[in-house]
Design a protein around this motif. Sequence first.
Motif, PDB file in Angstrom:
ATOM      1  N   LEU A 180     -15.919  -8.591  12.058  1.00 36.21           N
ATOM      2  CA  LEU A 180     -15.906  -7.671  10.917  1.00 36.21           C
ATOM      3  C   LEU A 180     -14.746  -6.693  11.010  1.00 36.21           C
ATOM      4  O   LEU A 180     -14.093  -6.391   9.997  1.00 36.21           O
ATOM      5  N   ARG A 181     -14.496  -6.191  12.197  1.00 35.62           N
ATOM      6  CA  ARG A 181     -13.367  -5.271  12.406  1.00 35.62           C
ATOM      7  C   ARG A 181     -12.074  -5.916  11.928  1.00 35.62           C
ATOM      8  O   ARG A 181     -11.279  -5.302  11.202  1.00 35.62           O
ATOM      9  N   CYS A 182     -11.853  -7.165  12.327  1.00 34.66           N
ATOM     10  CA  CYS A 182     -10.651  -7.877  11.918  1.00 34.66           C
ATOM     11  C   CYS A 182     -10.631  -8.130  10.414  1.00 34.66           C
ATOM     12  O   CYS A 182      -9.617  -7.911   9.751  1.00 34.66           O
ATOM     13  N   ALA A 183     -11.740  -8.584   9.849  1.00 29.56           N
ATOM     14  CA  ALA A 183     -11.778  -8.924   8.426  1.00 29.56           C
ATOM     15  C   ALA A 183     -11.492  -7.709   7.554  1.00 29.56           C
ATOM     16  O   ALA A 183     -10.746  -7.799   6.568  1.00 29.56           O
ATOM     17  N   PHE A 184     -12.065  -6.560   7.903  1.00 28.50           N
ATOM     18  CA  PHE A 184     -11.829  -5.345   7.124  1.00 28.50           C
ATOM     19  C   PHE A 184     -10.351  -4.943   7.175  1.00 28.50           C
ATOM     20  O   PHE A 184      -9.754  -4.588   6.148  1.00 28.50           O
ATOM     21  N   GLU A 185      -9.761  -5.003   8.360  1.00 28.51           N
ATOM     22  CA  GLU A 185      -8.374  -4.575   8.500  1.00 28.51           C
ATOM     23  C   GLU A 185      -7.404  -5.620   7.958  1.00 28.51           C
ATOM     24  O   GLU A 185      -6.342  -5.273   7.423  1.00 28.51           O
ATOM     25  N   PHE A 186      -7.755  -6.868   8.076  1.00 25.63           N
ATOM     26  CA  PHE A 186      -6.982  -7.946   7.468  1.00 25.63           C
ATOM     27  C   PHE A 186      -6.915  -7.744   5.950  1.00 25.63           C
ATOM     28  O   PHE A 186      -5.864  -7.917   5.331  1.00 25.63           O
ATOM     29  N   PHE A 240      -4.159  -6.596  13.357  1.00 26.28           N
ATOM     30  CA  PHE A 240      -4.990  -7.120  12.274  1.00 26.28           C
ATOM     31  C   PHE A 240      -4.439  -6.732  10.898  1.00 26.28           C
ATOM     32  O   PHE A 240      -4.371  -7.563   9.996  1.00 26.28           O
ATOM     33  N   VAL A 241      -4.067  -5.468  10.737  1.00 26.92           N
ATOM     34  CA  VAL A 241      -3.499  -5.034   9.455  1.00 26.92           C
ATOM     35  C   VAL A 241      -2.184  -5.764   9.204  1.00 26.92           C
ATOM     36  O   VAL A 241      -1.925  -6.265   8.094  1.00 26.92           O
ATOM     37  N   ALA A 288     -13.606  -2.004   2.663  1.00 30.50           N
ATOM     38  CA  ALA A 288     -13.057  -2.225   4.006  1.00 30.50           C
ATOM     39  C   ALA A 288     -13.153  -0.957   4.850  1.00 30.50           C
ATOM     40  O   ALA A 288     -13.565  -0.990   6.015  1.00 30.50           O
ATOM     41  N   LEU A 289     -12.795   0.181   4.261  1.00 34.74           N
ATOM     42  CA  LEU A 289     -12.859   1.440   4.997  1.00 34.74           C
ATOM     43  C   LEU A 289     -14.304   1.826   5.310  1.00 34.74           C
ATOM     44  O   LEU A 289     -14.615   2.304   6.411  1.00 34.74           O
ATOM     45  N   PRO A 304      -6.525   2.728  11.171  1.00 37.20           N
ATOM     46  CA  PRO A 304      -6.146   1.539  10.398  1.00 37.20           C
ATOM     47  C   PRO A 304      -5.494   1.845   9.045  1.00 37.20           C
ATOM     48  O   PRO A 304      -4.471   1.221   8.722  1.00 37.20           O
ATOM     49  N   PRO A 305      -6.035   2.783   8.219  1.00 33.57           N
ATOM     50  CA  PRO A 305      -5.310   3.072   6.975  1.00 33.57           C
ATOM     51  C   PRO A 305      -3.942   3.694   7.222  1.00 33.57           C
ATOM     52  O   PRO A 305      -3.005   3.475   6.437  1.00 33.57           O
ATOM     53  N   ALA A 306      -3.817   4.454   8.318  1.00 34.17           N
ATOM     54  CA  ALA A 306      -2.501   4.997   8.664  1.00 34.17           C
ATOM     55  C   ALA A 306      -1.543   3.869   9.036  1.00 34.17           C
ATOM     56  O   ALA A 306      -0.356   3.897   8.686  1.00 34.17           O
ATOM     57  N   TYR A 307      -2.045   2.861   9.745  1.00 32.79           N
ATOM     58  CA  TYR A 307      -1.221   1.689  10.052  1.00 32.79           C
ATOM     59  C   TYR A 307      -0.768   1.005   8.762  1.00 32.79           C
ATOM     60  O   TYR A 307       0.383   0.554   8.659  1.00 32.79           O
TER      61      TYR A 307
END
Length: 371
Positions: A214-220, A56-57, A191-192, A265-268
Motif C-alpha cells: 500500500l505504501r508503494c501504491a499510494f506513492e506510485f 516509489f514516487v 493517496a495522502l 512523499p508529497p514533498a518528494y
Amino acid sequence: MSTTARADLAPLTSMRGIAALVVVIYHFSGGFLPNLDLAATTGLVSKGYLWVDFFFVLSGFILSHAYADRFSDTVTWASFRAFIDARFARIYPLHFLILMGFLLLELTKLALIHLDWGQRVDRPFGDSTDAYGFVLNALLLQTSGLQSYNTWNGPAWSIGAEFGAYLLFPLLTILVVRHGGSLRLALAGAALAGLWVISAEGTDLDRTADFGLLRCAFEFTLGILTYRAFLRLPRHLLSGSDPLMLLGAGILLAMHFEWPDVLIPPAYALLILFLAANQGLPARLLSRAPLVRLGVISYSIYMSHYLVLSVIQVMARALTGAGVGRNLDAGLSVLVLGLVTLVVVLGSNWLYEAVEEPARARVKGWLARIG
C-alpha cells in the motif's frame, strides 16, 4: 508527446543514485557499526528509510514518462503483457541472483559450524532466512501480508511492492489521463489519506512486510499525478532554481528534526516536478557523468548492499566471534563505512555491466518467445 515533455531527466537519474547511497548509509551505520550511531545525531540517518519513498514516487513519474502514451486510451492484453514483461526483466534477474547469494551465505554458515569455525555465527536458516520466506521472495510476494517481517534480502521488500504497483499502472494511467482534474485531486487526496492511515497518523512510514504494498501504491500514484502536472503546467512556473533549492532544504530539515513522515512523499513529488523542469545550476550539477552513472547503477547498489553487509558480518563473527564494528571507535567506523560503501559502488558497477543489463535482455527475449 512534445519534445519539451520528453525532457532530459538525467538529474532524476542522479537523485536516484544519491537516494540509494543514503539507504546504504542508513543500513550500514548503527547495528553494523555500533560506535557510529549517526541516528542519535540527526534524523537524516534515522529517517533514511524515507528515501525508499523517493524511489516509489519517482518510479510512478518515470514510468509515466516512458509508458503513459501506450495506456492513455485503452489497455490491450498485448500492451499490458509487453509492459509487465519489460518490468519483470528489469527487476527480477538481479533480485533472484542476490536471493541466491543469501542462500549460499546460509549454506556457508552451515559449513562453518560443521568445521567448528563458526560457533558464534548466527544460526543458519533461522526465522529471517526460512524456506517459507524464500518462496515468498522468489515469487515477489514478500509484501503481500503473508509474513509479518522482512526475510532474506531485507531491502528487497520494496521490489515486491513495486511489482504490485506495476500491475496497477495501466489502470491508474487511464484514470489520470482520461478524466478531469476533480478525479486527479481525489486520487491525490486518497493517496495522502492512505499514507496517513498506514503510518500511525502520519508519524511512521517505515512499513514494509505489512503495508509495504500500500505504501508503494499510494506513492506510485503520486508520481503518476506529478508527471501529469509536469506535462500541463507552464515551464516558466517550474524551471526556477529557487523553489527547487527551498524544497530540497525543507526536506532535509524535516528529516533532521524528524517531522511527521507523511510530509515527505508529497514533498518528494514537488521536488521531482521542479527538478524535471529545471534548467539551472541544480540540473547542471546533477547531470554530471559520475552522478548520472551512480543513478544508472542504483538498482544494483540497492539490491546488493545488504548482502555485502551480511557477508562481512559472517566473516567477522567466524574469525573473531563478534561483529566487525564492535571494537572500532567512531573514527575507524567512518573509515570502514567509506571503504565498504566504495566496495558496494564498485561491485554494483560490475553487477550492472555483467549481470543486470545482459540478464534483462535475455529475459525479455525469453519472455517474447514464450508469449
